[in-house]
Design an enzyme around this catalytic site. Structure first.
Site, PDB file in Angstrom:
ATOM      1  N   ALA A 291       0.843  -1.193   0.000  1.00 20.39           N
ATOM      2  CA  ALA A 291       0.000   0.000   0.000  1.00 20.39           C
ATOM      3  C   ALA A 291       0.880   1.245   0.000  1.00 20.39           C
ATOM      4  O   ALA A 291       2.037   1.209   0.427  1.00 20.39           O
ATOM      5  CB  ALA A 291      -0.907   0.002   1.229  1.00 20.39           C
TER       6      ALA A 291
ATOM      7  N   GLY B  33       0.209  -5.290   0.697  1.00 27.50           N
ATOM      8  CA  GLY B  33      -0.985  -5.298  -0.130  1.00 27.50           C
ATOM      9  C   GLY B  33      -0.765  -5.909  -1.496  1.00 27.50           C
ATOM     10  O   GLY B  33      -1.694  -6.454  -2.096  1.00 27.50           O
TER      11      GLY B  33
ATOM     12  N   GLU C  39       4.060  -5.789   7.264  1.00 28.94           N
ATOM     13  CA  GLU C  39       3.294  -4.707   7.903  1.00 28.94           C
ATOM     14  C   GLU C  39       3.668  -4.446   9.346  1.00 28.94           C
ATOM     15  O   GLU C  39       3.561  -3.309   9.827  1.00 28.94           O
ATOM     16  CB  GLU C  39       1.792  -5.011   7.817  1.00 28.94           C
ATOM     17  CG  GLU C  39       1.174  -4.835   6.438  1.00 28.94           C
ATOM     18  CD  GLU C  39       1.256  -6.083   5.582  1.00 28.94           C
ATOM     19  OE1 GLU C  39       0.569  -6.148   4.548  1.00 28.94           O
ATOM     20  OE2 GLU C  39       2.038  -7.011   5.938  1.00 28.94           O
TER      21      GLU C  39
END
Length: 257
Positions: free
Chosen positions: A65, A109, A132
């Site tokens: 992301a 992502g 993440e």
């Protein structure tokens, strides 16, 4: 108006959808995911499109992301915007087969987007990861769930907790990807697969996809019952008659969908 962040290429009844933010290693921002969502929904409705190939560049399928875009958001922002469901789940919702052709980085992502596709063909330089935790969050687009189903608890924990990247060879051995090819052959192989699928009875393709996905949602007994019901249903189609007659007559079938 900003420049499109995806490229759509037509190959007869196959469409190749390319993520195109090379300066950001195809980091997934709102614009890109909105364009991906709109394109996939349009292609899903288009009867002339049979199979979709989703890919990026040789350097990166998608490096995660776009953190600059979401760093300042609050919990209320994320919930109010339905940040993941609204755009990101479009690949998982698509009824037509989607092949992910992954080269370079598929992180965060990007890894999650690839796993939403029906299967992944990886280039020999591909690297998968869920890093993440290193930025204070967890995977939020299905990473903890889909990755665990693909590779098992131990490897999923390893990758999620340590942020370790899995290379293409390990990804194939672990069941995350279906096969590994050279970077140069990646798109050619994915489009070749897509064209092979496009020649089949699309009623059978649709039901086969539903049945395999059902295996993740139900018990074995319920899944087998679902499969048998769909198997029986196909005996009400012209393509079943054509396919079996072609086999008996030793000729190629002419499916009409």
């Amino acid at each position: 108006m900003s420049e499109s962040s995806i490229i759509v290429e037509r190959h007869d009844d196959v469409v190749c959808l390319k993520l195109n933010r090379p300066e950001a290693l195809n980091a997934l921002n709102n614009q890109m995911m909105g364009e991906v969502k709109d394109a996939l929904e349009k292609l899903d409705r288009d009867d002339t499109v049979k199979v979709i190939v989703l890919t990026g560049s040789e350097r990166a399928f998608a490096a995660g992301a776009d953190i600059k875009e979401i760093a300042g958001k609050t919990e209320q922002d994320m919930q109010a915007q339905d940040f993941i469901e609204e755009r990101w789940e479009s690949a998982a919702r698509c009824k037509k087969p989607i092949i992910a052709a992954v080269a370079g980085y598929a992180l965060g992502g990007g890894c999650e987007l690839a796993m939403m596709c029906d299967y992944i063909i990886a280039a020999d330089n591909a690297k998968f990861g869920q890093p993440e935790l290193s930025i204070g969050v967890i995977p939020g687009a299905g990473g903890t769930q889909r990755l665990t189903r693909f590779v098992g608890k131990s490897k999923a924990m390893d990758m999620t907790l340590t942020g370790r990247m899995m290379d293409a060879e390990e990804a194939e051995k672990s069941g995350l990807v279906s096969r590994v090819v050279s970077v140069e052959k990646l798109l050619e192989q994915a489009i070749s697969d897509a064209k092979k699928i496009a020649k089949l009875s699309q009623a059978s393709v649709k039901l086969a996809k539903e049945c395999v996905n059902q295996a993740y949602e139900t018990t074995m007994e319920e899944g087998v019952r679902f499969e048998r019901r769909e198997f029986h249903a196909l005996f009400g189609t012209r393509d079943q008659i054509e396919g079996m007659n072609a086999f008996i007559e030793k000729r190629a079938p002419d499916f009409k969908d």
